[in-house]
Design a protein around this motif. Structure first.
Motif, PDB file in Angstrom:
ATOM      1  N   SER A 181       0.821  -0.861  -0.157  1.00 51.14           N
ATOM      2  CA  SER A 181       0.424  -0.328   0.228  1.00 51.14           C
ATOM      3  C   SER A 181       0.733   1.522   0.317  1.00 51.14           C
ATOM      4  O   SER A 181       1.898   1.199   1.332  1.00 51.14           O
ATOM      5  CB  SER A 181      -0.651   0.165   1.215  1.00 51.14           C
ATOM      6  OG  SER A 181      -1.502  -1.266   1.831  1.00 51.14           O
ATOM      7  N   PRO A 182       0.569   2.621  -0.992  1.00 55.32           N
ATOM      8  CA  PRO A 182       1.563   3.091  -1.447  1.00 55.32           C
ATOM      9  C   PRO A 182       1.527   4.166   0.379  1.00 55.32           C
ATOM     10  O   PRO A 182       1.293   5.567   0.000  1.00 55.32           O
ATOM     11  CB  PRO A 182       1.505   3.812  -2.696  1.00 55.32           C
ATOM     12  CG  PRO A 182      -0.059   3.787  -2.798  1.00 55.32           C
ATOM     13  CD  PRO A 182      -0.248   2.029  -1.805  1.00 55.32           C
ATOM     14  N   THR A 183       0.973   3.679   1.236  1.00 58.15           N
ATOM     15  CA  THR A 183       0.815   4.646   2.153  1.00 58.15           C
ATOM     16  C   THR A 183       1.945   5.447   3.381  1.00 58.15           C
ATOM     17  O   THR A 183       1.275   5.793   4.207  1.00 58.15           O
ATOM     18  CB  THR A 183      -0.489   4.016   3.540  1.00 58.15           C
ATOM     19  OG1 THR A 183       0.632   3.335   3.635  1.00 58.15           O
ATOM     20  CG2 THR A 183      -1.236   4.118   2.264  1.00 58.15           C
ATOM     21  N   GLY A 184       3.250   5.020   2.428  1.00 51.45           N
ATOM     22  CA  GLY A 184       4.646   5.309   3.854  1.00 51.45           C
ATOM     23  C   GLY A 184       5.886   4.813   2.538  1.00 51.45           C
ATOM     24  O   GLY A 184       5.621   4.523   1.472  1.00 51.45           O
ATOM     25  N   PRO A 185       7.027   5.007   2.856  1.00 50.40           N
ATOM     26  CA  PRO A 185       8.162   4.275   2.566  1.00 50.40           C
ATOM     27  C   PRO A 185       8.318   3.069   2.895  1.00 50.40           C
ATOM     28  O   PRO A 185       7.692   2.101   3.979  1.00 50.40           O
ATOM     29  CB  PRO A 185       9.220   5.002   3.061  1.00 50.40           C
ATOM     30  CG  PRO A 185       8.333   5.372   4.284  1.00 50.40           C
ATOM     31  CD  PRO A 185       7.344   5.913   3.935  1.00 50.40           C
ATOM     32  N   LEU A 186       8.904   2.641   1.769  1.00 47.47           N
ATOM     33  CA  LEU A 186       9.161   0.996   2.104  1.00 47.47           C
ATOM     34  C   LEU A 186       9.918   0.808   3.207  1.00 47.47           C
ATOM     35  O   LEU A 186      10.699   1.311   2.962  1.00 47.47           O
ATOM     36  CB  LEU A 186      10.019   0.159   0.972  1.00 47.47           C
ATOM     37  CG  LEU A 186       8.639   0.002  -0.482  1.00 47.47           C
ATOM     38  CD1 LEU A 186       9.889  -0.629  -1.469  1.00 47.47           C
ATOM     39  CD2 LEU A 186       7.598  -0.734   0.146  1.00 47.47           C
ATOM     40  N   HIS A 187      10.142  -1.015   3.889  1.00 46.32           N
ATOM     41  CA  HIS A 187      10.766  -0.496   5.302  1.00 46.32           C
ATOM     42  C   HIS A 187      11.477  -1.787   5.441  1.00 46.32           C
ATOM     43  O   HIS A 187      11.029  -3.013   4.276  1.00 46.32           O
ATOM     44  CB  HIS A 187      10.281  -0.107   6.381  1.00 46.32           C
ATOM     45  CG  HIS A 187       9.689  -0.704   6.702  1.00 46.32           C
ATOM     46  ND1 HIS A 187       9.587  -2.100   7.223  1.00 46.32           N
ATOM     47  CD2 HIS A 187       7.942  -0.620   7.035  1.00 46.32           C
ATOM     48  CE1 HIS A 187       7.967  -3.227   7.345  1.00 46.32           C
ATOM     49  NE2 HIS A 187       7.267  -1.953   7.275  1.00 46.32           N
ATOM     50  N   LEU A 188      12.473  -2.092   5.882  1.00 44.69           N
ATOM     51  CA  LEU A 188      12.854  -4.055   5.713  1.00 44.69           C
ATOM     52  C   LEU A 188      12.240  -4.988   5.648  1.00 44.69           C
ATOM     53  O   LEU A 188      12.360  -6.077   4.455  1.00 44.69           O
ATOM     54  CB  LEU A 188      13.902  -3.881   6.798  1.00 44.69           C
ATOM     55  CG  LEU A 188      14.989  -2.798   7.224  1.00 44.69           C
ATOM     56  CD1 LEU A 188      16.064  -4.145   8.355  1.00 44.69           C
ATOM     57  CD2 LEU A 188      16.526  -3.983   5.294  1.00 44.69           C
ATOM     58  N   GLY A 189      10.698  -4.457   6.286  1.00 40.24           N
ATOM     59  CA  GLY A 189      10.596  -5.779   6.756  1.00 40.24           C
ATOM     60  C   GLY A 189       8.819  -5.859   4.844  1.00 40.24           C
ATOM     61  O   GLY A 189       9.123  -6.747   4.403  1.00 40.24           O
ATOM     62  N   HIS A 190       9.154  -5.086   4.298  1.00 40.11           N
ATOM     63  CA  HIS A 190       8.620  -4.708   3.239  1.00 40.11           C
ATOM     64  C   HIS A 190      10.000  -5.555   2.405  1.00 40.11           C
ATOM     65  O   HIS A 190       9.371  -6.535   1.585  1.00 40.11           O
ATOM     66  CB  HIS A 190       8.164  -3.591   2.171  1.00 40.11           C
ATOM     67  CG  HIS A 190       7.161  -2.409   2.775  1.00 40.11           C
ATOM     68  ND1 HIS A 190       7.541  -1.752   4.180  1.00 40.11           N
ATOM     69  CD2 HIS A 190       5.777  -2.841   3.507  1.00 40.11           C
ATOM     70  CE1 HIS A 190       5.969  -1.415   4.233  1.00 40.11           C
ATOM     71  NE2 HIS A 190       4.855  -1.921   3.914  1.00 40.11           N
ATOM     72  N   ALA A 191      10.620  -4.788   1.674  1.00 39.54           N
ATOM     73  CA  ALA A 191      11.900  -5.188   1.215  1.00 39.54           C
ATOM     74  C   ALA A 191      11.774  -6.861   1.303  1.00 39.54           C
ATOM     75  O   ALA A 191      12.084  -7.976   0.681  1.00 39.54           O
ATOM     76  CB  ALA A 191      13.114  -5.150   1.405  1.00 39.54           C
ATOM     77  N   TYR A 192      12.017  -7.869   2.618  1.00 35.43           N
ATOM     78  CA  TYR A 192      12.711  -9.083   3.009  1.00 35.43           C
ATOM     79  C   TYR A 192      10.998  -9.704   2.599  1.00 35.43           C
ATOM     80  O   TYR A 192      10.839 -10.861   1.475  1.00 35.43           O
ATOM     81  CB  TYR A 192      11.998  -8.705   4.596  1.00 35.43           C
ATOM     82  CG  TYR A 192      12.112 -10.871   5.065  1.00 35.43           C
ATOM     83  CD1 TYR A 192      13.116 -11.214   4.434  1.00 35.43           C
ATOM     84  CD2 TYR A 192      10.784 -11.108   6.120  1.00 35.43           C
ATOM     85  CE1 TYR A 192      12.997 -12.878   4.953  1.00 35.43           C
ATOM     86  CE2 TYR A 192      10.630 -12.525   6.301  1.00 35.43           C
ATOM     87  CZ  TYR A 192      11.824 -13.338   5.352  1.00 35.43           C
ATOM     88  OH  TYR A 192      11.510 -14.397   5.328  1.00 35.43           O
ATOM     89  N   SER A 193      10.131  -9.034   2.142  1.00 36.97           N
ATOM     90  CA  SER A 193       8.197  -9.326   2.137  1.00 36.97           C
ATOM     91  C   SER A 193       8.680  -9.637   0.257  1.00 36.97           C
ATOM     92  O   SER A 193       8.337 -10.559  -0.160  1.00 36.97           O
ATOM     93  CB  SER A 193       7.441  -9.614   2.210  1.00 36.97           C
ATOM     94  OG  SER A 193       6.464  -9.798   1.996  1.00 36.97           O
ATOM     95  N   ALA A 194       9.077  -8.807  -0.730  1.00 37.40           N
ATOM     96  CA  ALA A 194       8.985  -8.742  -1.703  1.00 37.40           C
ATOM     97  C   ALA A 194      10.057  -9.879  -1.866  1.00 37.40           C
ATOM     98  O   ALA A 194      10.510 -10.094  -2.666  1.00 37.40           O
ATOM     99  CB  ALA A 194       8.889  -7.475  -1.982  1.00 37.40           C
ATOM    100  N   MET A 195      11.508  -9.286  -1.519  1.00 37.92           N
ATOM    101  CA  MET A 195      12.604 -10.334  -2.078  1.00 37.92           C
ATOM    102  C   MET A 195      11.724 -11.895  -2.028  1.00 37.92           C
ATOM    103  O   MET A 195      12.578 -13.239  -2.792  1.00 37.92           O
ATOM    104  CB  MET A 195      13.901 -10.016  -1.328  1.00 37.92           C
ATOM    105  CG  MET A 195      13.848  -8.236  -1.656  1.00 37.92           C
ATOM    106  SD  MET A 195      15.981  -8.088  -0.924  1.00 37.92           S
ATOM    107  CE  MET A 195      15.590  -8.271   0.645  1.00 37.92           C
TER     108      MET A 195
END
Ligand code: GLU
Ligand code: ZN
Length: 284
Positions: free
Chosen positions: A10-24
């Motif tokens: 959801s583009p409601t804030g910057p991507l953080h480490l948790g998002h990066a982990y999920s995406a990768m």
């Protein structure tokens, strides 16, 4: 069936480490299976979504070395699709309008006969104040939230289950009775947006042919709602992989507001994509 997964920020804030982990992790899994990786922008909450955050998502993910299929599905472009599902549920008498605000719900819940206030993943369990079966040819009011009538839905649901391959791997069985007690009549269309996270995510996962949903363990509980919606809408249930959450040093879950852990911040500080992989415990 080709292994197909997605990352759905959801583009409601910057991507953080948790998002990066999920995406990768999702991207790695797709690659290992010779499968597909899709990106979906979950921007139904137009009061909180920002174009700048969306642009930063593409930029950060590309920097991390991820590639995804285009065009990217943006939920804000897909509202008529969600509306069709709402209309179908409305005609079947499975959803009803609710005009309660937070205060009404709190007041109904703290009435003496109600006992302890139960809280589900979406907040306090709705006491069913407005629950009724509307006439199907009545127009759908656009000034009310629309809730799923669990009392009506319950007898239609048996053998509720899904396959989990992440934390607590195995077949997850649950009953409609449990759901009624722990979730209540969930909101499927918010008054201000005409849909909800739960409805949109289920419709899009099916429409995009997602076979494996990879996402954080914080959404494991919501999966039961998603399976119910898949049953009611005649959609397949994908395999779910809920991964551990990336926590900060104090063991707290990383919130999107926590700009200190934003990928953009690490980039500005000179980190490499490999450093990010190491930080979240993914093989290089
Ligand atoms: N859009 C949701 C979020 O940013 C994730 C949805 C999902 O993966 O099911 O938390
Ligand atoms: Zn109500």
């Amino acid at each position: 069936m080709t292994f197909t997964t997605r990352f759905a920020p959801s583009p409601t804030g910057p991507l953080h480490l948790g998002h990066a982990y999920s995406a990768m992790l999702a991207h790695d899994m797709a690659q290992a299976q010779g499968g597909r990786f899709l990106l979906r922008i979950e921007d139904i909450d137009t009061s909180r979504a920002r174009p700048a955050f969306e642009a930063q998502i593409y930029d950060d993910l590309a920097w991390l070395g991820l590639t995804w299929e285009t065009p990217v599905l943006r939920q804000s472009d897909n509202m008529s699709f969600y509306r069709q599902a709402i209309e179908k549920l409305w005609k079947s008498g499975l959803i009803y309008p609710c005009t309660c605000n937070r205060r009404d719900i709190q007041a109904a819940l703290s009435a003496p006969q109600e006992g302890a206030i139960l809280t589900g993943p979406d907040g306090p369990i709705y006491p069913g104040t407005c629950r009724h079966v509307p006439t199907p040819d009545m127009p759908i009011p656009d000034t009310a939230a629309l809730r799923l009538n669990m009392v009506r839905v319950r007898p239609m649901l048996d053998d509720l289950r899904y396959t989990e391959t992440g934390t607590d791997a195995g077949m997850i069985d649950f009953s409609a009775e449990d759901l009624t007690q722990t979730l209540g009549d969930i909101v499927l269309a918010r008054r201000d947006m005409g849909t909800s996270y739960h409805l949109s995510v289920v419709l899009d996962d099916a429409a995009q042919g997602i076979t494996h949903v990879v996402r954080g363990a914080d959404l494991a509980e919501a999966t039961r709602i998603h399976v119910v919606l898949q049953r009611l809408l005649g959609l397949p249930t994908p395999v779910y992989h809920h991964h551990r959450l990336i926590r900060d040093d104090a063991g707290k879950r990383l919130a999107k507001r926590d700009d200190a852990r934003a990928i953009a911040k690490y980039r500005a500080d000179g980190a490499t994509p490999g450093d990010i992989r190491a930080m979240v415990g993914l093989p290089g």
